[in-house]
Design a protein around this motif. Structure first.
Motif, mmCIF file in Angstrom:
data_model
loop_
_atom_site.group_PDB
_atom_site.id
_atom_site.type_symbol
_atom_site.label_atom_id
_atom_site.label_comp_id
_atom_site.label_asym_id
_atom_site.label_seq_id
_atom_site.Cartn_x
_atom_site.Cartn_y
_atom_site.Cartn_z
ATOM 1 N N GLN A 144 0.817 -1.215 0.000
ATOM 2 C CA GLN A 144 0.000 0.000 0.000
ATOM 3 C C GLN A 144 0.849 1.264 0.000
ATOM 4 O OE1 GLN A 144 -0.147 -2.348 2.362
ATOM 5 N NE2 GLN A 144 -0.037 -1.487 4.416
ATOM 6 N N SER A 438 -9.634 -0.893 6.395
ATOM 7 C CA SER A 438 -8.434 -1.705 6.177
ATOM 8 C C SER A 438 -8.615 -3.125 6.689
ATOM 9 C CB SER A 438 -7.228 -1.055 6.864
ATOM 10 O OG SER A 438 -6.925 0.193 6.275
ATOM 11 N N SER A 442 -9.358 -4.885 3.413
ATOM 12 C CA SER A 442 -7.907 -4.988 3.258
ATOM 13 C C SER A 442 -7.316 -3.607 2.978
ATOM 14 C CB SER A 442 -7.520 -5.971 2.146
ATOM 15 O OG SER A 442 -6.121 -6.122 2.090
ATOM 16 N N ASN A 443 -6.040 -3.452 3.299
ATOM 17 C CA ASN A 443 -5.427 -2.123 3.255
ATOM 18 C C ASN A 443 -5.178 -1.604 1.834
ATOM 19 O OD1 ASN A 443 -3.362 -3.973 2.808
ATOM 20 N ND2 ASN A 443 -2.516 -3.691 4.867
ATOM 21 N N THR A 446 -8.368 -0.225 0.381
ATOM 22 C CA THR A 446 -8.693 0.999 1.122
ATOM 23 C C THR A 446 -7.905 2.192 0.591
ATOM 24 O OG1 THR A 446 -9.238 -0.250 3.130
ATOM 25 C CG2 THR A 446 -8.675 2.076 3.398
ATOM 26 N N SER A 477 -3.283 2.998 7.608
ATOM 27 C CA SER A 477 -3.629 1.781 6.877
ATOM 28 C C SER A 477 -2.627 0.653 7.142
ATOM 29 C CB SER A 477 -3.691 2.066 5.376
ATOM 30 O OG SER A 477 -2.431 2.457 4.870
ATOM 31 N N THR A 478 -1.379 1.002 7.436
ATOM 32 C CA THR A 478 -0.370 -0.018 7.727
ATOM 33 C C THR A 478 -0.505 -0.552 9.142
ATOM 34 O OG1 THR A 478 1.175 0.992 6.163
ATOM 35 C CG2 THR A 478 2.089 -0.499 7.799
ATOM 36 N N GLY A 481 -3.206 -3.086 10.199
ATOM 37 C CA GLY A 481 -3.015 -4.525 10.020
ATOM 38 C C GLY A 481 -2.763 -5.278 11.302
ATOM 39 N N SER A 488 -3.554 -8.167 7.978
ATOM 40 C CA SER A 488 -2.471 -8.019 7.007
ATOM 41 C C SER A 488 -1.951 -9.387 6.611
ATOM 42 C CB SER A 488 -1.329 -7.170 7.579
ATOM 43 O OG SER A 488 -0.600 -7.899 8.543
#
Length: 535
Positions: A144, A438, A442-443, A446, A477-478, A481, A488
């Protein structure tokens, strides 16, 4: 919903799910086939491919092996080991992607934990969560971030300066939460639960030594008696002035000497020292003209080792020397190749920091490594995660078609007035939206859905706010996870690798991750946001 393998009625996985979504968009004429192909962002695909190839070569060059050794080098206990796992995995993920680090470090961490009679859960959680946090620091840390870096135009250096401080504080905060959460388990003494754990012992390569002996010189022989240990074999010194008494003594004991020689040779051949070279020499006795050449030996009652000189080296000796020379040459070639891999990777990072095109920089580094390998590239290219590349292609098409339906715009118009980043409430609401999406979609989807909308909303405030909005999106967004096990791919990799590990298998459950993931994600996200918005 088809993206998630846990959905019972459609467990097809994320790659097939993204392709299914792309097919439906074209099939129902939401997007034309030409627009579908145009929706694929080739710079992102190229950057992703290049970083994968570089990571593969770094793994072949034992970079991750050295990182693993760094974890256990002079470790001062369980808490020190946990802190090292957090730091090493975070920095490694920032440079080599979080998924790669989780693949190569999971089993090693399991072995270290088991051999020290420590619970694997805190170390596996440290690896997964710290890898996610660390990967937020650079554009090449996770997929991402690659999307954000390409679409926003933020340089590698600006991205690093904006998120790296938040990453450092976030990793330290996560490590502190881990230590507090598992302090009781990590304080248990090593031998309290029954001593050493079962399973094979990990031995470092440099701890395995092989003893080599030079020809015609033995430090010891396994067949010696205890009283004979101090005996030292000496070469016979011959000259034309050898006395007659010595010769007579040798002649009188020829039978016994012959028997001693045969016994010694047989014992040498049957012992573990049978690879030693026993040299035999023939020296003509010049005292009597025309006399046949005669063997001279020296034996002693306390000495079983026999040394006889002056014969040319046997074929076995030449073969062993040639083999040692080949091994030494091969070792130097490997050392030069590893150095080249590290230097090319370093050059790629410097080029990225200089602001060169990230996609072509990564592709160039990958192609140079493939060319310098001087072997067929098929074996290396087979390790590239083409399923991830296909997932991105399908996701680009799916998201582009979904945007053309108008649904995302309608939903964003409802949220946008309250999620502007010029106020604390707006930043908090935007973070919550990113966090939920996210973990639901999922990120990567997103970021594809919200990226341009968040940036456009921030651009209306100021040009600096636009860059800040991209960095907020990257950070939240990271770190999102870490909320759940399904948040993630790195979490799923750690879980699956730990479950399948031979001798050291461990099942990291969804709820055990959730109990730690929820408080850690909320605290780390909040602290990091304060640092990112102040950039």
């Amino acid at each position: 919903m088809a993206v998630f393998p846990t959905v019972p009625f459609m467990p097809v996985g994320r790659t097939a799910g993204s392709l299914l979504g792309a097919m439906l968009m074209v099939l129902f004429r939401v997007i034309s086939p030409e627009d579908a192909y145009a929706a694929i962002d080739l710079p992102i695909i190229g950057l992703l491919f290049g970083t994968m190839v570089v990571s593969i070569f770094l793994e072949r060059a034992d970079m991750f092996k050295y990182l693993g050794n760094l974890l256990s080098w002079k470790s001062r206990g369980s808490k020190d080991l946990l802190f090292r796992v957090c730091i090493v995995s975070a920095f490694a993920s920032a440079l080599f992607t979080n998924d790669t680090c989780c693949v190569v470090l999971t089993e090693f961490i399991l072995k270290v934990a088991r051999q020290n009679n420590l619970p694997p859960q805190p170390f596996l959680l440290a690896l997964a969560t710290s890898s996610n946090i660390g990967s937020a620091a650079t554009p090449i840390g996770n997929p991402q971030n690659l999307v954000i870096a390409v679409e926003s135009g933020i340089s590698f250096g600006q991205f690093l300066l904006g998120v790296f401080p938040a990453m450092i504080v976030g990793v330290l905060t996560n490590a502190a939460i881990l230590l507090l959460y598992f302090w009781k388990y990590l304080s248990v003494e090593k031998d309290q639960e029954g001593g050493q754990p079962e399973g094979p012992e990990v031995v470092a390569d440099d701890e395995v030594t092989s003893h080599r002996f030079t020809p015609a010189r033995m430090s010891h022989v396994s067949s010696l008696n205890p009283d004979d240990v101090d005996c030292i074999s000496e070469p016979i010194i011959r000259s034309n002035s050898v006395s007659t008494s010595v010769n007579e003594n040798l002649r009188s004991r020829s039978i016994n000497s012959e028997a001693d020689i045969q016994l010694a040779i047989k014992s040498l051949r049957s012992s573990s020292m049978s690879h030693e070279m026993v040299e035999v020499s023939t020296v003509p006795d010049r005292r009597d003209e025309g006399a046949s050449s005669r063997k001279f030996t020296r034996t002693a009652s306390q000495q079983r080792s026999v040394i006889i000189e002056d014969l040319p080296p046997s074929p076995e000796a030449n073969g062993e020397k040639e083999k040692e020379a080949e091994v030494e040459e091969k070792r130097w070639k490997i050392l030069v190749w590893k150095t080249a891999v590290y230097l090319i990777t370093l050059g790629m990072l410097i080029a990225l920091l200089m602001g060169l095109n990230m996609s072509w920089t990564a592709i160039t580094a990958a192609l140079v490594l493939l060319a310098l390998d001087f072997t067929d590239a098929q074996a290396c290219l087979e390790k590239v995660s083409y399923s991830l590349l296909i997932f991105f292609c399908g996701m680009f098409i799916t998201v582009d078609g979904f945007n053309k339906t108008g649904i995302p715009n309608t939903l964003w118009e409802l949220v946008e007035p309250y999620s502007r980043i010029d106020s604390a409430k707006g930043v908090a609401l935007l973070a919550v939206v990113i966090l939920i999406l996210s973990n639901v979609a999922s990120n990567v989807p997103t970021v594809l859905l919200l990226g341009t909308r968040v940036a456009a909303s921030a651009a209306a405030i100021s040009h600096g706010s636009e860059r800040k909005a991209w960095l907020i999106l990257a950070w939240v967004s990271t770190v999102a996870g870490n909320l759940t096990l399904l948040g993630s791919a790195a979490n799923l990799i750690v879980c699956e690798q730990a479950r399948r590990a031979q001798f050291f298998g461990y099942n990291l459950t969804f709820w055990s991750h959730l109990r730690f993931g929820v408080p850690s994600t909320i605290i780390v996200t909040a602290i990091g946001l304060l640092i990112v918005i102040s950039y």
